[in-house]
Scaffold this motif. Sequence first.
Motif, PDB file in Angstrom:
ATOM      1  N   LEU A 191       0.807  -1.215   0.000  1.00  0.00           N
ATOM      2  CA  LEU A 191       0.000   0.000   0.000  1.00  0.00           C
ATOM      3  C   LEU A 191       0.845   1.271   0.000  1.00  0.00           C
ATOM      4  CD1 LEU A 191      -2.906  -0.771   2.485  1.00  0.00           C
ATOM      5  CD2 LEU A 191      -3.105  -0.065   0.111  1.00  0.00           C
ATOM      6  N   GLY A 192       1.899   1.268   0.762  1.00  0.00           N
ATOM      7  CA  GLY A 192       2.726   2.462   0.874  1.00  0.00           C
ATOM      8  C   GLY A 192       3.514   2.793  -0.380  1.00  0.00           C
ATOM      9  N   GLU A 193       3.901   1.777  -1.133  1.00  0.00           N
ATOM     10  CA  GLU A 193       4.759   1.998  -2.302  1.00  0.00           C
ATOM     11  C   GLU A 193       4.030   1.906  -3.638  1.00  0.00           C
ATOM     12  OE1 GLU A 193       7.802  -0.929  -1.922  1.00  0.00           O
ATOM     13  OE2 GLU A 193       8.485  -0.170   0.011  1.00  0.00           O
ATOM     14  N   ASP A 194       2.941   1.162  -3.703  1.00  0.00           N
ATOM     15  CA  ASP A 194       2.330   0.819  -4.987  1.00  0.00           C
ATOM     16  C   ASP A 194       0.972   1.457  -5.254  1.00  0.00           C
ATOM     17  OD1 ASP A 194       4.481  -0.858  -5.592  1.00  0.00           O
ATOM     18  OD2 ASP A 194       3.566  -2.549  -4.569  1.00  0.00           O
TER      19      ASP A 194
ATOM     20  N   GLN B 278      -4.503   5.168  14.223  1.00  0.00           N
ATOM     21  CA  GLN B 278      -4.056   6.282  13.395  1.00  0.00           C
ATOM     22  C   GLN B 278      -3.140   5.813  12.269  1.00  0.00           C
ATOM     23  OE1 GLN B 278      -1.947   9.354  15.513  1.00  0.00           O
ATOM     24  NE2 GLN B 278      -2.000  10.749  13.775  1.00  0.00           N
ATOM     25  N   SER B 279      -2.264   4.895  12.550  1.00  0.00           N
ATOM     26  CA  SER B 279      -1.346   4.367  11.548  1.00  0.00           C
ATOM     27  C   SER B 279      -2.106   3.631  10.448  1.00  0.00           C
ATOM     28  CB  SER B 279      -0.325   3.443  12.214  1.00  0.00           C
ATOM     29  OG  SER B 279       0.650   3.023  11.298  1.00  0.00           O
ATOM     30  N   VAL B 280      -3.088   2.816  10.854  1.00  0.00           N
ATOM     31  CA  VAL B 280      -3.891   2.050   9.897  1.00  0.00           C
ATOM     32  C   VAL B 280      -4.719   2.975   9.028  1.00  0.00           C
ATOM     33  CG1 VAL B 280      -5.864   0.483   9.734  1.00  0.00           C
ATOM     34  CG2 VAL B 280      -3.952  -0.073  11.235  1.00  0.00           C
ATOM     35  N   ARG B 281      -5.389   3.930   9.644  1.00  0.00           N
ATOM     36  CA  ARG B 281      -6.242   4.843   8.873  1.00  0.00           C
ATOM     37  C   ARG B 281      -5.425   5.685   7.897  1.00  0.00           C
ATOM     38  NH1 ARG B 281     -11.687   5.707  10.906  1.00  0.00           N
ATOM     39  NH2 ARG B 281     -12.038   4.367  12.701  1.00  0.00           N
TER      40      ARG B 281
ATOM     41  N   SER C  76      -5.569  -3.448  14.547  1.00  0.00           N
ATOM     42  CA  SER C  76      -6.413  -2.386  15.071  1.00  0.00           C
ATOM     43  C   SER C  76      -7.859  -2.517  14.618  1.00  0.00           C
ATOM     44  CB  SER C  76      -5.866  -1.035  14.588  1.00  0.00           C
ATOM     45  OG  SER C  76      -6.790  -0.004  14.811  1.00  0.00           O
ATOM     46  N   VAL C  77      -8.793  -2.077  15.470  1.00  0.00           N
ATOM     47  CA  VAL C  77     -10.195  -2.013  15.059  1.00  0.00           C
ATOM     48  C   VAL C  77     -10.368  -0.993  13.942  1.00  0.00           C
ATOM     49  CG1 VAL C  77     -11.121  -2.793  17.265  1.00  0.00           C
ATOM     50  CG2 VAL C  77     -10.795  -0.348  16.857  1.00  0.00           C
ATOM     51  N   GLY C  78      -9.367  -0.127  13.752  1.00  0.00           N
ATOM     52  CA  GLY C  78      -9.406   0.874  12.684  1.00  0.00           C
ATOM     53  C   GLY C  78      -9.423   0.245  11.298  1.00  0.00           C
ATOM     54  N   ILE C  79      -8.975  -0.996  11.175  1.00  0.00           N
ATOM     55  CA  ILE C  79      -8.978  -1.665   9.872  1.00  0.00           C
ATOM     56  C   ILE C  79     -10.424  -1.828   9.408  1.00  0.00           C
ATOM     57  CG2 ILE C  79      -8.402  -3.763   8.606  1.00  0.00           C
ATOM     58  CD1 ILE C  79      -6.006  -4.080  10.610  1.00  0.00           C
TER      59      ILE C  79
END
Length: 168
Positions: free
Chosen positions: A39-42, A77-80, A117-120
Amino acid sequence: GLGDTLVPRLKAAGADLRRCHLFTGYDFDGLHTGGVFNLGEDIERLRRAIVETGSVFVAIDPFAAAIGSGVDSHKDQSVRSALAPLSQVAEDTHAAIAFVRHLRKGGGSAEDAGGGSVGIGAACRSVLRVDTDPENPERYLLSSVKSSTSRKPPTIGYRIEGVALPGL
């Protein structure tokens, strides 16, 4: 693997393989990307691939491998922050993007049974869960855990049947 699992399943389901684009490594602008989507690179490569192929549905499996090592999957926060660009790609391209998230051992409530995380799940518009039917181990249940854009649909039951494909 693609050759022994995914492609035979697509064929058994009657998929038109000319319309399926399976990325295990791909070239864009002279850059070759390895077999794991990150996700971060592509994310911009994904956007271009959706546009170039006219894709309307994207499946990312497994999610844990695609999230990238720089994301703390246990921090909301990191996941979102990691999922926001993916959500933007879906909105911009009008493609539905789904990912497979495996459940933690021991389960828990439907809302927090996935690892991390529940953020997912919170960042998703819809969350579906597959379980074995407790009354019939040869049957599975597909249930809605979350549905932000409609009423929750009823749980449906299904079973998996073997299919013989010529040449396989």
